[in-house]
Design a protein around this motif. Structure first.
Motif, short mmCIF file in Angstrom:
data_model
loop_
_atom_site.label_atom_id
_atom_site.label_comp_id
_atom_site.label_asym_id
_atom_site.label_seq_id
_atom_site.Cartn_x
_atom_site.Cartn_y
_atom_site.Cartn_z
N VAL A 238 -1.36 -22.62 -25.47
CA VAL A 238 -1.60 -22.11 -26.81
C VAL A 238 -2.80 -21.18 -26.74
O VAL A 238 -3.88 -21.57 -26.32
CB VAL A 238 -1.88 -23.26 -27.81
CG1 VAL A 238 -2.16 -22.70 -29.18
CG2 VAL A 238 -0.71 -24.22 -27.85
N THR A 239 -2.61 -19.91 -27.11
CA THR A 239 -3.69 -18.93 -27.02
C THR A 239 -4.40 -18.80 -28.35
O THR A 239 -3.94 -19.28 -29.38
CB THR A 239 -3.13 -17.57 -26.61
OG1 THR A 239 -2.27 -17.09 -27.66
CG2 THR A 239 -2.34 -17.65 -25.31
N ALA A 307 -15.93 -24.64 -34.98
CA ALA A 307 -14.87 -23.94 -34.25
C ALA A 307 -14.73 -22.50 -34.71
O ALA A 307 -14.57 -21.58 -33.89
CB ALA A 307 -13.54 -24.68 -34.41
N ALA A 308 -14.78 -22.28 -36.02
CA ALA A 308 -14.66 -20.92 -36.55
C ALA A 308 -15.80 -20.03 -36.08
O ALA A 308 -15.60 -18.85 -35.77
CB ALA A 308 -14.61 -20.95 -38.07
N ALA A 309 -17.00 -20.59 -36.01
CA ALA A 309 -18.17 -19.81 -35.59
C ALA A 309 -18.10 -19.44 -34.12
O ALA A 309 -18.71 -18.44 -33.69
CB ALA A 309 -19.45 -20.60 -35.87
N HIS A 315 -14.03 -19.52 -24.48
CA HIS A 315 -12.86 -19.21 -23.66
C HIS A 315 -11.60 -19.58 -24.45
O HIS A 315 -11.57 -20.61 -25.14
CB HIS A 315 -12.91 -19.98 -22.35
CG HIS A 315 -11.82 -19.63 -21.39
ND1 HIS A 315 -10.55 -20.17 -21.46
CD2 HIS A 315 -11.81 -18.76 -20.34
CE1 HIS A 315 -9.80 -19.66 -20.50
NE2 HIS A 315 -10.55 -18.80 -19.80
N PRO A 316 -10.52 -18.77 -24.35
CA PRO A 316 -9.32 -19.04 -25.16
C PRO A 316 -8.78 -20.46 -25.04
O PRO A 316 -8.45 -21.09 -26.05
CB PRO A 316 -8.31 -18.02 -24.64
CG PRO A 316 -9.14 -16.88 -24.16
CD PRO A 316 -10.38 -17.51 -23.60
N GLN A 317 -8.68 -20.99 -23.83
CA GLN A 317 -8.12 -22.33 -23.68
C GLN A 317 -9.05 -23.38 -24.27
O GLN A 317 -8.60 -24.33 -24.92
CB GLN A 317 -7.86 -22.62 -22.20
CG GLN A 317 -6.71 -21.82 -21.62
CD GLN A 317 -6.41 -22.20 -20.19
OE1 GLN A 317 -6.35 -23.37 -19.85
NE2 GLN A 317 -6.21 -21.21 -19.34
N ALA A 323 -9.88 -25.97 -31.61
CA ALA A 323 -9.26 -25.66 -32.90
C ALA A 323 -8.24 -26.71 -33.29
O ALA A 323 -8.17 -27.13 -34.46
CB ALA A 323 -8.60 -24.28 -32.84
N VAL A 324 -7.42 -27.15 -32.34
CA VAL A 324 -6.42 -28.18 -32.61
C VAL A 324 -7.10 -29.48 -33.05
O VAL A 324 -6.68 -30.13 -34.01
CB VAL A 324 -5.54 -28.41 -31.37
CG1 VAL A 324 -4.69 -29.67 -31.53
CG2 VAL A 324 -4.63 -27.19 -31.15
#
Length: 396
Positions: A238-239, A307-309, A315-317, A323-324
């Motif tokens: 999931v990106t 998480a938003a900040a 890193h994307p992963q 985020a999840v």
């Protein structure tokens, strides 16, 4: 509790607050009638809220992900259904904005110019019936024809379907020269023969979102409407691009939880009960529940805002896992807050004359957005060990 917001964040929150206070007047009626809040959408357009996240160079307000979720939380305090519906608009815009930043594609830039200038409403659906891997391989198909594609398939949960100016969807181009290719496209629904919406949104909560199913039968998608072509993924990764949308859904549900908490405080503050010589707010069974509500809301905000900040620096992963987890915490906490609100108020909460039963129904919709709680735990656990999310696919 008092929140420390920057001047920019407070400006967006205040914009949402003015709209929320107005939307709250009609929220119960739209829920009762399952009617779409067109008047709310008119105000969202007029106020500039629909271009909240559009870059300023395209006529928008340029809100960051953190600024957006803070504003969305406040909007949902007034009407959870409207906040959730417009959140799907922002999700689609987020995809376009990310594609523009990464690829600078002329057709994507043209779409953003139109959306910002004309304040268009975007939406659609990535969800399909009986498909658990929609981001990896849609079952909707695209066949190459002169000037574009003919698309066939079904989509579900097309939130704000009857208010859309641009319809987003994805399809699998199976005979592409480079191998199976996923196309992402945006088409005007009222001007596209072969795209129809079903009047099938008869549900328990979020009744005013018009999240109808759609069907595409030889719907023509011109090349200019294709925003992205990508190879079919060989892994369950999931990106950031596709994790942002489910992540932001946590914000409206926190807003509903805050609305429920605030209602309890005001409703119970001076509420008498014979033979008590003090209001019911002095009962441990009431104030302890409000204390737990505050704790749950603060916890939800903490993980979501963190998480938003960090979205642009992590890193994307790593960010996708964060985020999840944050979204799951936000939704589970919000559901618990509203449950506590009903328990604190007691039997009166069961009546439609109070908003709590609507909050109770609306907040539960959060449990069914992908990833749901079980899928979130599976993703977090498997990704920690490098196990592929779907059997037979490559690990991350």
């Amino acid at each position: 509790m008092n929140q420390l917001n920057t001047e920019r964040e407070q400006r967006f929150i205040d914009l949402a607050a003015g709209l929320a206070d107005d939307f709250a007047k009609r929220a119960a009626l739209h829920d009762e009638e399952a009617s779409f809040p067109f008047e709310n959408y008119a105000r969202l357009r007029e106020s500039g809220y629909t271009v909240l996240t559009v870059p300023e160079k395209f006529g928008g307000l340029g809100a960051t992900l953190l600024e957006r979720i803070k504003a969305q939380e406040r909007l949902a305090e007034g009407c959870g259904a409207t906040a959730l519906a417009i959140n799907m608009h922002f999700n689609v815009l987020g995809l376009l904005i990310d594609l523009h930043r990464k690829f600078k594609a002329p057709n994507v830039e043209a779409m953003l110019q139109r959306i910002g200038g004309e304040r268009l409403i975007c939406g659609g659906s990535g969800s399909e019936p009986d498909n658990a891997v929609i981001n990896l391989r849609p079952r909707t198909t695209a066949s190459r024809v002169e000037g574009g594609f003919l698309v066939n398939g079904r989509k579900i949960f097309g939130t704000q379907s009857i208010a859309l100016d641009l319809f987003f969807a994805e399809a699998a181009w199976e005979d592409a020269p480079q191998g199976i290719t996923i196309i992402t496209f945006f088409i005007p629904p009222r001007e596209t023969p072969g795209l129809t919406f079903k009047d099938d949104w008869n549900v328990m909560g979020m009744r005013a979102t018009a999240s109808r199913s759609s069907e595409l039968k030889d719907a023509f998608v011109p090349d200019s409407a294709v925003a992205l072509q990508r190879p079919m993924s060989g892994s369950g990764r999931v990106t950031k691009v596709f994790a942002k949308a489910p992540f932001t859904i946590g914000a409206p549900y926190i807003g509903i939880a805050v609305a429920a908490r605030n209602f309890v405080v005001e409703f119970m503050r001076d509420r008498p009960r014979f033979p008590l010589k003090f209001p019911m707010s002095h009962l441990p069974g009431v104030y302890n529940k409000v204390g737990e509500m505050d704790m749950l809301i603060e916890g939800a905000r903490a993980v979501m805002w963190k998480a938003a900040a960090e979205v642009d620096s992590d890193h994307p992963q790593s960010w996708s896992r964060k985020a999840v987890a944050a979204r799951m915490i936000a939704i589970e906490n919000s559901v618990r807050v509203v449950d506590l609100a009903l328990r604190a108020v007691g039997g009166s909460s069961y009546f439609k004359r109070l908003p709590l039963e609507r909050f109770f129904r609306d907040v539960r919709a959060g449990l069914y957005h992908p990833f749901d709680s079980d899928e979130s735990l599976e993703f977090l656990g498997k990704s920690a060990f490098g196990i592929p999310l779907v059997e037979g696919l490559k690990p991350d």
